[in-house]
Design an enzyme around this catalytic site. Structure first.
Site, PDB file in Angstrom:
ATOM      1  N   HIS A   1       0.851  -1.202   0.000  1.00  0.00           N
ATOM      2  CA  HIS A   1       0.000   0.000   0.000  1.00  0.00           C
ATOM      3  C   HIS A   1       0.885   1.250   0.000  1.00  0.00           C
ATOM      4  CE1 HIS A   1      -2.878   3.042   1.205  1.00  0.00           C
ATOM      5  NE2 HIS A   1      -3.814   2.214   0.783  1.00  0.00           N
TER       6      HIS A   1
ATOM      7  N   GLU B   1      -4.115   1.837  -7.432  1.00  0.00           N
ATOM      8  CA  GLU B   1      -4.486   2.959  -6.569  1.00  0.00           C
ATOM      9  C   GLU B   1      -3.572   4.139  -6.871  1.00  0.00           C
ATOM     10  OE1 GLU B   1      -6.546   1.854  -2.772  1.00  0.00           O
ATOM     11  OE2 GLU B   1      -4.466   1.458  -2.354  1.00  0.00           O
TER      12      GLU B   1
HETATM   13  P1  PGA Z   1      -9.698   6.093   0.383  1.00  0.00           P
HETATM   14  O1  PGA Z   1      -8.484   5.079   0.613  1.00  0.00           O
HETATM   15  O2  PGA Z   1     -10.843   5.276  -0.178  1.00  0.00           O
HETATM   16  O3  PGA Z   1      -9.990   6.649   1.717  1.00  0.00           O
HETATM   17  O4  PGA Z   1      -9.205   7.126  -0.601  1.00  0.00           O
HETATM   18  C1  PGA Z   1      -8.185   4.111  -0.321  1.00  0.00           C
HETATM   19  C2  PGA Z   1      -6.896   3.400   0.008  1.00  0.00           C
HETATM   20  O5  PGA Z   1      -5.894   4.053   0.371  1.00  0.00           O
HETATM   21  O6  PGA Z   1      -6.818   2.171  -0.034  1.00  0.00           O
END
Ligand code: PGA
Length: 255
Positions: free
Chosen positions: A96, A166
């Site tokens: 992440h 992401e």
């Molecule tokens: P968010 O986080 O939906 O609060 O933007 C997503 C993530 O970091 O996995």
């Protein structure tokens, strides 16, 4: 359950108490029962993980937000892959951006991916550029992240691999700043091309590719319907059972 869509709740360092964690989890579990094609995976903080794993079902499973590459030993503060399995965990988020920000390197991510896959934990590998540039350098960045994370992964483990795209610039923002479905579709094809070059075409088609970054009930349909994502990774909105239920239903029913 046969599922072709996945929705992952990344609770990050929330909520504050085990009681609240249980209440939110049970609400998500109730919502998951009605879904036809979607598997839900809740990734709570490690301290709540064991208790919630006991409440998991085939429709709502429990995962960790990070994992170490050894099973046990002198590694203060880490969670061993075999401990996750022994405690009922099925999935692990790896790489992440918030962990990369704390110093996690590509080499560490690669070791975690290999160790988790060996223990048959489904890896949710997070990748995504920090920013976009007009020259397309971000594409090379994403390619490097995927190839370094998956270096040495054997084809027989690919069925336990999920990619979560992401883009860092879209995490923790407002729902208007989220990526558009059409852009997600472009990225999804690019990610499949990279996997195809690494592991072969058949594997590229079978690896689920999720989108994460400021997902809400307002943008979920565009990302699944127009973006063709196989599911979503949801941060903040996964702590609000009412909103999250709506997102779960959209993932399950979007074309
Ligand atoms: P968010 O986080 O939906 O609060 O933007 C997503 C993530 O970091 O996995």
């Amino acid at each position: 359950m046969k599922s072709d869509r996945i929705i992952v709740a990344n609770w990050k360092m929330n909520p504050e108490s085990p009681e609240t964690a249980r209440t939110i989890f049970l609400a998500i579990r109730r919502a998951s029962e009605k879904l036809k094609r979607t598997r839900t995976v809740v990734c709570p903080p490690a301290i709540f993980f064991g208790n919630l794993a006991k409440l998991s079902t085939s429709k709502v499973q429990v995962g960790v937000q990070d994992v170490f590459w050894q099973n046990n030993g002198p590694h203060t503060g880490e969670l061993g892959v075999s401990m996750v399995v022994a405690s009922g965990g099925t999935h692990a988020i790896i790489g992440h951006s918030e962990r990369r920000e704390l110093g996690e390197t590509s080499a560490m991510i690669n070791k975690k991916v290999l160790a988790a896959l060996r223990e048959k934990i489904t890896v949710i590998l997070c990748i995504g550029e920090k920013e976009r540039d007009n020259q397309g350098n971000y594409l090379g960045f994403v390619k490097d992240q995927i190839s370094s994370a998956l270096a040495g992964v054997q084809k027989r483990y690919v069925e336990n691999l999920v990619i979560a795209y992401e883009p860092v610039w879209a995490i923790g923002k407002s729902e208007q700043e989220v990526m558009k479905g059409a852009d997600m579709h472009e990225m999804l094809l690019y990610i499949r091309k990279i996997i195809s070059e690494m592991l072969g075409r058949d594997y590229a088609e079978s690896v689920p590719v999720l989108y994460g970054g400021s997902v809400s009930a307002l943008n979920a349909e565009d990302i699944i319907g127009n973006g063709h994502a196989d599911g979503l990774l949801v941060g903040r909105q996964s702590l609000d059972p009412v909103q999250f239920k709506e997102i779960m239903n959209i993932v399950d029913s979007a074309n």
